[in-house]
Design an enzyme around this catalytic site. Sequence first.
Site, mmCIF file in Angstrom:
data_model
loop_
_atom_site.group_PDB
_atom_site.id
_atom_site.type_symbol
_atom_site.label_atom_id
_atom_site.label_comp_id
_atom_site.label_asym_id
_atom_site.label_seq_id
_atom_site.Cartn_x
_atom_site.Cartn_y
_atom_site.Cartn_z
ATOM 1 C CD GLU A 1 39.351 -52.524 -36.420
ATOM 2 O OE1 GLU A 1 40.308 -51.909 -37.384
ATOM 3 O OE2 GLU A 1 38.249 -53.281 -37.207
ATOM 4 C CE LYS B 1 32.363 -52.646 -45.001
ATOM 5 N NZ LYS B 1 33.703 -51.726 -44.768
HETATM 6 N N1 PSU Z 1 35.851 -55.057 -42.210
HETATM 7 C C1 PSU Z 1 35.408 -54.261 -42.538
HETATM 8 N N2 PSU Z 1 36.608 -53.156 -42.068
HETATM 9 C C2 PSU Z 1 37.862 -52.899 -42.078
HETATM 10 C C3 PSU Z 1 38.249 -53.917 -42.141
HETATM 11 C C4 PSU Z 1 37.258 -55.345 -41.861
HETATM 12 O O1 PSU Z 1 34.747 -54.156 -42.938
HETATM 13 O O2 PSU Z 1 38.377 -52.108 -41.783
HETATM 14 C C5 PSU Z 1 39.131 -54.365 -40.937
HETATM 15 C C6 PSU Z 1 39.768 -55.422 -39.579
HETATM 16 O O3 PSU Z 1 40.350 -54.271 -39.345
HETATM 17 C C7 PSU Z 1 39.459 -56.347 -39.827
HETATM 18 C C8 PSU Z 1 40.493 -56.334 -41.067
HETATM 19 O O4 PSU Z 1 40.014 -57.216 -38.752
HETATM 20 O O5 PSU Z 1 40.238 -55.639 -42.155
HETATM 21 C C9 PSU Z 1 40.414 -57.724 -41.673
HETATM 22 O O6 PSU Z 1 41.870 -58.467 -42.132
HETATM 23 P P1 PSU Z 1 41.903 -59.329 -42.998
HETATM 24 O O7 PSU Z 1 40.995 -60.000 -43.627
HETATM 25 O O8 PSU Z 1 43.563 -59.263 -44.130
HETATM 26 O O9 PSU Z 1 42.250 -60.415 -42.339
#
Ligand code: PSU
Length: 302
Positions: free
Chosen positions: A25, A159
Amino acid sequence: MNDALFLSNEVGAALLAGSPVVALESTLITHGFPYPANVETALAMEDAIRAEGAIPATIAVMDGRIKIGLSRDEIETLAGLGQAGVRKCSRRDLPIAVGLGQHGATTVAGTMIVAHMAGIPVFATGGIGGVHRGHPEDISADLIELGRTPIAVVCAGAKSILDLPLTLEVLETQGVPVLGYGTDTLPAFYSRSSGLPIDQRVDTPQQAASVIAARDRLGLGHGVLITVPVPEADALPVDEAEMAIAQATHEADAAGIHGKDVTPFVLGRVLELTSGRSQHANIAALVNNARVAAQIAGALAG
Ligand code: PSU
Ligand code: MN
């Protein structure tokens, strides 16, 4: 193949030859880490994949073109643009970025969609999105994508900025098998265990590949989540991670941060509050996941 997709020569050749490829990603480059750790980590993940005999395919939208297999220069360009210059792209965002010629960094959800279009079955990342603590209505698009797109996502769990029990509930509802790679419990990203049970432990790349292959034989169109604990030597003490996460989540609420901005805000604050120690665990997990994903891609291809 879809004419919105632009494959690098290397990735195109590997897919044609049936060689193992691992998707990566780009949101962690633009929204996850500060410069230069973002570029260094992206390149370290690519190196770990190559060391296992697979080809990395970092995915992003550049000027409305979906690129699969970014060059080093393109990774630098994205990093230079940062959060302000690049749209964070989950499913709903992809048509906007492509249609209007914007730059986009793909999240787990966005990367799964593109990897599936290109025929890349395995994807390595750090942590997936989930259900946010104290906000059960904030369910990451990653979880829904896992329920509808047949990609294996190799990660270090989620996390604990998230509500992990609720996240597992949503994954169950979405029909997503959660495998523990060498573990019986869900890893909690910075630390090796959340204490929560997963669906099945696997101990080899072949076992993980067998589950993915069976999903395809059965014609089930969903994702598979493969969770790998952070290497022991690099884990962050649970208390330290918890304190920083609790404070960062509280600050996000107090500042009225919502929607797609929550995750980048909380991750940034945790980094500051742990004086960068969270970053060390984070990078170690990412590189380790890239290595395991390459081994699983090799087992699938072989
Ligand atoms: N969790 C992490 N590091 C990240 C992300 C999530 O520990 O960089 C990023 C990933 O790209 C994940 C996104 O798909 O955040 C999720 O965002 P949201 O919670 O807005 O769906
Ligand atoms: Mn969200």
